[in-house]
Design an enzyme around this catalytic site. Structure first.
Site, PDB file in Angstrom:
ATOM      1  N   GLU A 137      -3.659   7.488  -3.801  1.00  0.00           N
ATOM      2  CA  GLU A 137      -3.693   6.234  -3.050  1.00  0.00           C
ATOM      3  C   GLU A 137      -3.543   5.082  -4.027  1.00  0.00           C
ATOM      4  OE1 GLU A 137      -7.343   4.712  -1.058  1.00  0.00           O
ATOM      5  OE2 GLU A 137      -6.108   4.760   0.739  1.00  0.00           O
ATOM      6  N   TYR A 176       0.854  -1.192   0.000  1.00  0.00           N
ATOM      7  CA  TYR A 176       0.000   0.000   0.000  1.00  0.00           C
ATOM      8  C   TYR A 176       0.885   1.236   0.000  1.00  0.00           C
ATOM      9  CZ  TYR A 176      -3.063   3.659   1.838  1.00  0.00           C
ATOM     10  OH  TYR A 176      -3.769   4.828   2.004  1.00  0.00           O
TER      11      TYR A 176
END
Ligand code: GDP
Ligand code: MN
Length: 404
Positions: free
Chosen positions: A213, A125
């Site tokens: 993101e 991530y």
């Protein structure tokens, strides 16, 4: 402003960020063409079909009409049109869309990047956003990619790596290496991750983004690092510097009333309540929403008509509020500073007359220069509009209107 995954990936690629390659399509036929093109360019023989909506959670989300997931894998070229058909035109419901879901107008046909090799593919991530408290951008990374990051942050805060970037000097090489090291990478994958983070940060700064993101970032079985997903949020206030990015706006993804309000330069945000409100100034608008809540109602919207409210802006505001079927009463709360209250009152009366059949009571609170004259104009207009001078009075009238 949000953009779609396929647009975000193009943006990242233009800054040298490695991405999962894909081709956008809007029909089963173009999906097949897209898959053939990908096969020719990347050699992939498996294809990932991804719904393009401005919401995440598509992989686990379901299309109401067909039961298909929002991200599916086709292991044969011939399967692509059928799988595309089960997503296109459907309503995709994910944890981020609410129960009503979002209509899918486009899909991204992407190469499969989870192919087998000398090691297992691994998901990470990565995000970049502004840390307002520290006054600088922060890079957040985690080995727990592909999962709900909010859950990771809550249960395992130690698994979230944070690296703050000094705005005066920008991202330093050692910082990118530090993040890659903390993610446990080595060898070529480490080098690739450093390159990935550096290019991603350049893209963030270069596009005046407010949030990136990438979940997941993938380490492929041959140690490439690439973006499988991309959520990009651009700073609206900087869009004038990026005409090419401004054109990526997809109005179909936005609330129709908000789009219409934008055309009249009104700052309008649609909410779920029953009291519509029209206010000049964002601070007063927020205070008014608090007041509506205290009087037992729920604000149906935020609407700041700006400092120079006149009959035209008031009418545009009225029309937008009235299109919301949940509205049971409208509260106009205007401070006459630059504009005098009697002029606003005349504007309200004019706007009222120009719209036929306003079905809900309207309470107008005018305060400031010529407040008394303004109230008089409202009261003597003979319309279903009542005036209030104090906030307390306005609150009582709102309460009476929604409980009657
Ligand atoms: P989201 O669910 O909206 O966040 O969409 P993502 O783009 O993150 O995709 C969801 C999931 O699809 C990923 O976490 C992967 O597990 C899967 N996926 C994406 N690309 C591929 C691929 O190339 N091959 C395979 N087998 N799975 C993929
Ligand atoms: Mn994702």
């Amino acid at each position: 402003m949000n953009i779609h995954e396929y647009q975000a990936k193009e943006l990242l690629k233009s800054y040298g960020v490695r991405i999962q390659e894909g081709v956008v399509a809007d029909s089963p036929e173009t999906a097949l063409k897209a898959a053939k093109k990908l096969n020719a360019e990347t050699g992939t023989s498996w294809y990932v079909i991804k719904a393009q909506i401005h919401a995440g959670g598509r992989g686990k989300g379901k299309v109401k009409e067909t039961g298909s997931n929002g991200v599916v894998l086709a292991k044969k070229l011939e399967e692509v049109p059928e799988k595309a058909k089960n997503i296109l035109g459907g309503t995709l419901v994910t944890i981020q869309t609410g129960a009503e879901g979002k209509k899918v107008n486009k899909i991204l046909v992407a190469e499969d990047v989870y192919y087998p090799g000398h090691s297992e593919p691994k998901e990470y991530y990565l995000s970049i956003l502004l840390d307002r408290a520290k006054g600088c951008n922060v890079i957040m990374a985690s080995t727990e990619g592909g999962m709900d990051i909010e859950e990771v942050a809550e249960k395992h805060p130690e698994k979230i790596i944070k690296e703050w970037v000094d705005p005066k000097v920008g991202l330093q090489g050692f910082q990118a290496r530090k993040v890659a090291f903390k993610l446990g990478l080595e060898g070529n994958a480490f080098k690739e991750m450093v390159k990935f983070i550096t290019a991603l940060y350049n893209a963030y700064i270069g596009s005046d983004a407010s949030q990136f993101e990438i979940n997941p970032v993938l380490k492929t079985s041959d140690d490439k690092i690439l973006a499988v997903d991309a959520k990009v949020n651009l700073d609206d206030n900087a869009l004038f510097r990026h005409q090419d990015l401004a054109e990526l706006r997809d109005l179909a993804e936005e609330d129709p009333l908000e789009v219409e309000a934008g055309k009249s330069d009104l700052n309008y945000v649609k909410l779920d309540g029953n009291v519509g409100c029209m206010v000049n100034g964002a601070g007063l608008a927020m205070a008014t929403m608090d007041m509506i809540k205290l009087s037992g109602g729920e604000p149906a919207n935020f609407l700041d008509v700006g400092g120079g409210a006149n009959a035209v802006t008031v009418e545009a505001g009225f029309r937008i509020i009235l299109q919301d079927p949940n509205v049971k009463a409208i509260l106009i709360n205007v401070f006459g500073g630059i504009v005098r209250c009697d002029r606003i009152a005349n504007g309200v009366v004019e706007a009222y007359k120009s719209i036929e059949n306003i079905p809900v009571p309207i309470i107008v609170r005018l305060q400031g220069t010529n407040a008394e004259e303004g109230a008089k104009i409202i009261d003597e207009s003979g319309l279903k509009v009542s005036s209030a001078i104090t906030l307390k009075e306005a609150a009582e009238k709102v309460r009476a209107a929604i409980t009657s």
